[in-house]
Design an enzyme around this catalytic site. Structure first.
Site, PDB file in Angstrom:
ATOM      1  N   ASP A 156      -3.395   4.550  -2.502  1.00 49.00           N
ATOM      2  CA  ASP A 156      -4.474   4.915  -1.501  1.00 49.00           C
ATOM      3  C   ASP A 156      -5.234   6.194  -2.085  1.00 49.00           C
ATOM      4  O   ASP A 156      -4.563   7.047  -2.295  1.00 49.00           O
ATOM      5  CB  ASP A 156      -4.038   4.949  -0.104  1.00 49.00           C
ATOM      6  CG  ASP A 156      -5.127   5.236   1.159  1.00 49.00           C
ATOM      7  OD1 ASP A 156      -5.705   4.240   1.061  1.00 49.00           O
ATOM      8  OD2 ASP A 156      -5.069   6.386   1.463  1.00 49.00           O
TER       9      ASP A 156
ATOM     10  N   GLU B  93      -6.979   3.226  -5.737  1.00 56.17           N
ATOM     11  CA  GLU B  93      -8.016   3.256  -5.164  1.00 56.17           C
ATOM     12  C   GLU B  93      -8.949   4.140  -5.494  1.00 56.17           C
ATOM     13  O   GLU B  93      -8.597   5.551  -5.142  1.00 56.17           O
ATOM     14  CB  GLU B  93      -8.033   3.222  -3.647  1.00 56.17           C
ATOM     15  CG  GLU B  93      -9.236   3.149  -2.929  1.00 56.17           C
ATOM     16  CD  GLU B  93      -9.466   3.879  -1.540  1.00 56.17           C
ATOM     17  OE1 GLU B  93     -10.257   3.538  -0.822  1.00 56.17           O
ATOM     18  OE2 GLU B  93      -8.091   4.304  -1.276  1.00 56.17           O
TER      19      GLU B  93
ATOM     20  N   ASP C 204       0.828  -1.251  -0.050  1.00 55.65           N
ATOM     21  CA  ASP C 204       0.076  -0.200   0.106  1.00 55.65           C
ATOM     22  C   ASP C 204       0.901   1.093   0.071  1.00 55.65           C
ATOM     23  O   ASP C 204       1.968   1.219   0.513  1.00 55.65           O
ATOM     24  CB  ASP C 204      -0.835  -0.116   1.319  1.00 55.65           C
ATOM     25  CG  ASP C 204      -2.375   0.192   1.008  1.00 55.65           C
ATOM     26  OD1 ASP C 204      -2.393   1.507   0.394  1.00 55.65           O
ATOM     27  OD2 ASP C 204      -3.122  -0.588   1.491  1.00 55.65           O
TER      28      ASP C 204
ATOM     29  N   HIS D 199     -10.805  -3.846   3.521  1.00 57.29           N
ATOM     30  CA  HIS D 199     -10.624  -3.590   4.914  1.00 57.29           C
ATOM     31  C   HIS D 199     -11.466  -2.371   5.249  1.00 57.29           C
ATOM     32  O   HIS D 199     -11.714  -1.710   6.460  1.00 57.29           O
ATOM     33  CB  HIS D 199      -9.260  -3.346   5.325  1.00 57.29           C
ATOM     34  CG  HIS D 199      -8.803  -2.095   4.605  1.00 57.29           C
ATOM     35  ND1 HIS D 199      -8.602  -2.022   3.189  1.00 57.29           N
ATOM     36  CD2 HIS D 199      -8.339  -0.917   4.988  1.00 57.29           C
ATOM     37  CE1 HIS D 199      -8.062  -0.793   2.799  1.00 57.29           C
ATOM     38  NE2 HIS D 199      -7.973  -0.018   3.912  1.00 57.29           N
ATOM     39  N   ASP D 200     -12.094  -1.793   4.287  1.00 54.01           N
ATOM     40  CA  ASP D 200     -13.015  -0.618   4.467  1.00 54.01           C
ATOM     41  C   ASP D 200     -14.639  -0.973   4.319  1.00 54.01           C
ATOM     42  O   ASP D 200     -15.488  -0.057   4.871  1.00 54.01           O
ATOM     43  CB  ASP D 200     -12.951   0.496   3.403  1.00 54.01           C
ATOM     44  CG  ASP D 200     -11.604   1.317   3.386  1.00 54.01           C
ATOM     45  OD1 ASP D 200     -10.875   1.072   4.896  1.00 54.01           O
ATOM     46  OD2 ASP D 200     -10.842   1.492   2.572  1.00 54.01           O
TER      47      ASP D 200
HETATM   48  C1  GLC Z   1      -8.605   4.748   2.125  1.00 55.82           C
HETATM   49  C2  GLC Z   1      -8.192   3.499   2.873  1.00 55.82           C
HETATM   50  C3  GLC Z   1      -8.845   3.720   4.127  1.00 55.82           C
HETATM   51  C4  GLC Z   1      -8.159   4.731   4.911  1.00 55.82           C
HETATM   52  C5  GLC Z   1      -8.285   6.167   3.975  1.00 55.82           C
HETATM   53  C6  GLC Z   1      -7.339   7.340   4.417  1.00 55.82           C
HETATM   54  O1  GLC Z   1      -9.750   4.739   1.865  1.00 55.82           O
HETATM   55  O2  GLC Z   1      -8.386   2.360   2.109  1.00 55.82           O
HETATM   56  O3  GLC Z   1      -8.493   2.491   5.149  1.00 55.82           O
HETATM   57  O4  GLC Z   1      -8.732   5.241   6.228  1.00 55.82           O
HETATM   58  O5  GLC Z   1      -7.816   5.797   2.464  1.00 55.82           O
HETATM   59  O6  GLC Z   1      -5.952   6.831   3.857  1.00 55.82           O
END
Ligand code: GLC
Length: 543
Positions: A205, A274, A103, A337-338
């Site tokens: 991310d 993402e 990541d 994980h979200d």
């Molecule tokens: C992304 C991650 C998440 C995190 C956010 C801020 O959405 O997947 O877990 O809290 O970014 O970095």
């Protein structure tokens, strides 16, 4: 002579996401670590049979957002181990032919990162412009109307220098200014650092958040709040057109791609962003006009967006098939994980159909740890909840999918030893749902995943073949064909609790390669084929 198309590992392979805090605790502190992940590599490559792992952040961090607040991009937090452990992980993964994706968190650092400590120390510090510092408006109000995705305003006042700084996430996660060439150089340097240590790729991310409107103009109100992706809290009240995804982001991605390509001679590197966009034309732009940006933007169609019914799923898959530019590669993901667990979103029985769909569509699937066990959301009592998002915006909690991985029926599920207090409680269902028990049960969800992964790996039609929908898509069934190298595979899925006829529009005979119930083999006549409740089938059509 016809040129053979070659496919790379990230195209034909399956990626598995590990949330390091919750995978395997090797030193009995209730937290997972890199040495723990090494212990589980045989499970990943051998027992389960995935091709690559993606690790959520393991960098030094005050853990305000559990590692997505990075205090040093070129190190390992002691709670996860050391750089030596990381090197060992790379070597051990590669020894098993597993690729390693890490990541990378480009949009913001931790407020404890030395860059930010310097930046906040004075208005004329050389790193001041590495972040977004602004005066209040003349009337004393905030620099603009932007909101934090994690609740509240996106600006935090700093007493010492009497200016506000921008944070689209927590105030402990100040946004980096990627328009500053030194920031870009430092961040590209971090990518180099990890490629030189052997990593095969990066998951970026909130990738498109890194470029904002250069004038930081106000966002307009959102006329269609009900349709916003995130519906909780104040964030959906605006259209996020100025705080994220400024078109200049594409130039940055081209530079990142060039850097990755320069390391790809002997070891093809990979990037996945993402990118929560659902206008598929806009989304597809992240592959790059000349396929020179990200290898893939994550496709989140199956998360939050698409109702779990055959017509909606067919429509979205066909849209994706059209939207992915020629030469680019699609991908699908259902959990991470979200997000709430698959079994809680689709139901305990449909989770098998979901697994079969994800692993038979055209494009790279990404799985999330624990989903291969059919894990459900774990309700965490308020006094044990940890996720800052959930604590700030009720209903947004992500602890429910971050509980420790369940390996055995022993206390703490083999994640930590008995008696250790794990950072989040272990699911109360761990005795029935764990790797050891499910391996013994020939019809378990885990064994379904294993069979699906093995079949996908050994069947070119599934891992690289063409896609087309076939037959009638009813409210009950979806059927599609995957084809390659003269082999034709039919996938037909029942989304209901009733026995149904799938109307595949196929005749002749088919050999059953797999049922989601793991109990069928043999040849069937396609005209009379019926699916049992919640059943999916993979059949090879006779030539
Ligand atoms: C992304 C991650 C998440 C995190 C956010 C801020 O959405 O997947 O877990 O809290 O970014 O970095």
């Amino acid at each position: 002579m016809k040129k053979e198309t070659t496919y790379l590992w990230w195209q034909t392979g399956v990626v598995y996401q590990i949330y390091p805090r919750s995978y395997q605790d090797s030193n009995q502190d209730g937290l997972g670590d890199l040495a723990g992940i090494i212990q589980r590599l045989d499970y990943l490559s051998g027992t389960l049979g995935v091709d690559a792992i993606w690790l959520s952040p393991f960098y030094p961090s005050p853990m305000a957002d559990f590692g997505y607040d990075v205090a040093d991009y070129e190190n390992v937090d002691p709670m996860f181990g050391s750089l030596e452990d990381f090197d060992r992980l790379v070597a051990e993964a590669h020894r098993r032919n597993l690729r390693l994706i890490i990541d990378f968190v480009p949009n913001h650092t931790s407020d404890q990162h030395p860059w930010f400590l310097e930046s906040r120390s004075s208005r004329d510090n050389p790193k001041r412009d590495w972040y977004f510092w602004r005066d209040a408006k003349p009337d004393g109000s905030l620099p603009n109307n932007w909101l934090s995705l994690f609740g509240g305003k996106a600006w935090e006042y700093d007493e010492k220098t009497r200016q506000y700084y921008l944070h689209i996430f927590l105030k402990e996660q100040p946004d980096l200014n990627w328009r500053n060439p030194e920031v870009k150089a430092a961040m590209l340097g971090a990518l180099r650092f990890w490629m030189e240590r052997g990593v095969d790729g990066f998951r970026l991310d909130v990738a498109h958040f890194i470029m904002k409107d250069p004038e930081l103009r106000d966002n307009p109100p959102n006329p269609d709040i009900a349709n916003a992706e995130f519906t909780a809290g104040e964030y959906p009240s605006q259209l996020h057109i100025h705080d994220i995804a400024h078109p200049d982001v594409h130039k940055v991605f081209r530079e990142i791609r060039q850097l990755l390509d320069s390391y790809s001679q002997d070891q093809p590197r990979y990037s996945v962003g993402e990118i929560h966009l659902f206008d598929w034309k806009e989304w597809a732009k992240y592959y790059g006009e000349k396929l020179d940006e990200l290898h893939m933007p994550f496709n989140f169609a199956f998360i939050r967006r698409t109702p779990w019914n055959p017509k909606a799923i067919r429509a979205v898959v066909e849209e994706i098939e059209k939207a992915v530019p020629p030469g680019a590669w699609p991908n699908y993901v259902m959990g991470n994980h979200d997000e709430p667990r698959l079994a809680s979103r689709f139901g305990k029985e449909q989770v098998r159909v979901a697994a079969m769909l994800l692993l038979t569509l055209r494009g790279t699937p990404t799985l999330y740890q624990g989903d291969e066990l059919g894990m459900e959301n774990v309700e965490i009592p308020l006094d044990k909840q940890k996720d800052p998002f959930g604590l700030r915006v009720p209903g947004s909690g992500r602890d429910l999918c971050r509980t420790p991985m369940q390996w055995t029926g022993a206390e703490n599920a083999g994640f930590s030893s008995a008696g250790v207090e794990t950072w989040l409680p272990v699911s109360p269902k761990y005795k029935a749902e764990n790797v050891a028990v499910e391996l013994q049960d020939p019809s378990s969800v885990l064994n379904l995943y294993r069979r699906l992964l093995a079949l996908r790996k050994t069947t070119p039609a599934l891992n690289r073949g063409s896609y087309r929908t076939t037959g009638e898509t009813t409210d009950e069934c979806l059927s599609f064909i995957r084809e390659a190298e003269g082999r034709t595979i039919l996938i037909t899925l029942n989304f209901t609790g009733k026995e149904v006829l799938p109307h595949t529009a196929m005749s002749g005979k088919g050999d059953i390669l797999l049922s989601t119930r793991l109990d069928l083999t043999g040849t069937v006549s396609l005209n009379t084929l019926a699916l049992r409740p919640h059943e999916g089938l993979i059949l090879e059509l006779e030539a």
